[in-house]
Scaffold this active site. Sequence first.
Site, short mmCIF file in Angstrom:
data_model
loop_
_atom_site.label_atom_id
_atom_site.label_comp_id
_atom_site.label_asym_id
_atom_site.label_seq_id
_atom_site.Cartn_x
_atom_site.Cartn_y
_atom_site.Cartn_z
N ALA A 196 0.86 -1.18 0.00
CA ALA A 196 0.00 0.00 0.00
C ALA A 196 0.89 1.23 0.00
CB ALA A 196 -0.91 0.01 1.23
N LYS A 197 0.29 2.38 -0.23
CA LYS A 197 1.00 3.65 -0.13
C LYS A 197 -0.02 4.75 0.01
CE LYS A 197 5.35 4.95 -0.10
NZ LYS A 197 6.43 4.20 0.57
N GLY A 198 0.40 5.83 0.67
CA GLY A 198 -0.47 6.99 0.81
C GLY A 198 0.32 8.26 0.61
#
Length: 425
Positions: A117-119
């Site tokens: 994931a990444k934000g």
Amino acid sequence: MTVMVPSRTPALITPGQQALDSALHQLGQAAEHLGLDEGLRTMLATPRRSLTVSVPVRREDGRMDVVQGFRVQHNVSRGPAKGGIRFHPSTDIHEVTALAMWMTWKCALVGIPYGGAKGGVAVNPAELTTRELERLTRRYVNEILPLIGPEKDIPAPDVGTDEQTMAWIMDTYSVNAGYSVPGVVTGKPMTLGGSLGRAGATSRGVQIAALTALGRSPEGVRVAVQGFGKVGALAAQYLSDVGCTVVAVSDVGGAVHDAGGLDIAGLREHSAQTGGVSGYRHADAMSHDELFELDVDLLIPAALEGVITAENAPRVRARLIVEGANGPTTPEADEVLAANGTTVVPDILANAGGVIVSYLEWVQNMQAFSWSAAEVELKLRDLMQGAFGEVKSLAAEKGLTLRQAAHVIGVGRVAEAHQMRGLYP
């Protein structure tokens, strides 16, 4: 559907789009080598969830700004989603998607039970006060709250964020839950359940990867580091501590060089006091481009994506590149470097130290347990060296580059998880 890199006019390609193109290219190569069918290729190329949110920020003068925030969960077949949150003005959905994809392969490669994931938030944190940053962080977390959780998606620090950011995220999530939930993030302060060894874990992993790849004594090894930030500065320090000679470093504001070796501790102190490496009186100034062209044994790109390109790759003289940043080398540059005999230790292996120790922190949080700094470093070293050995062995067996071998292993493990779980319904 075949995994293809979109055709775009070069002048219109943003850094984020370039990063996503690179990630898709690498996936396509691995899928071809593994013989994956079209449906599985498409599934691996497509994020599981992508969220774009508007984040209003109340400024100190009463103004209200609205910035864009993102959270992408690329894959959760092997476990909860895991990935950092970055605050940077050029952050967009394409960049975050690419970074989430790379995190999926990274976790699979080093054998930890996470998906990628990444934000990110498209903002320059240097232009915000501490109170504005806190309000921004808490509002962003409130917007992505349905996606995150210790068994769903665990954020961590990245570019422009730190352990204070993680403390605010943990508190915001815990207030909404009604009880303290330390396992919702990693990279926290020690007093809130952080792990010994987490702060410098990515840099320590870069050092381990570099020394393993060198295969010889570090004494006299000449090093250049592009990006003297959280990862690059400590990587330079760790390499200097074991006998390497760091001759040049750079950051966004400039670059400095000393053929006899830089005093990294002194340079870090200067950078902390002045905000950058420029003006350091014990070294000579040089351009960013000149750093890439230095005659060194080891080059560490440790800033942002896409800095080694088809244009400057022919002038790179280092025989070994260890990627501290995510996606610093474009596919076109990879071909040039391989043709010139330059070994590249890829990002999904070289900078995996951060997610490894994040995993160890999460395990400690979930069990209300803690390990010593020595135990954490031993586990980090074992996982890094084990993964490196697998990548090197496959590369030699199949005639692949280290990047190709790393992606074949990572993508292969995720594909196997998909196949074993089956498709619901």
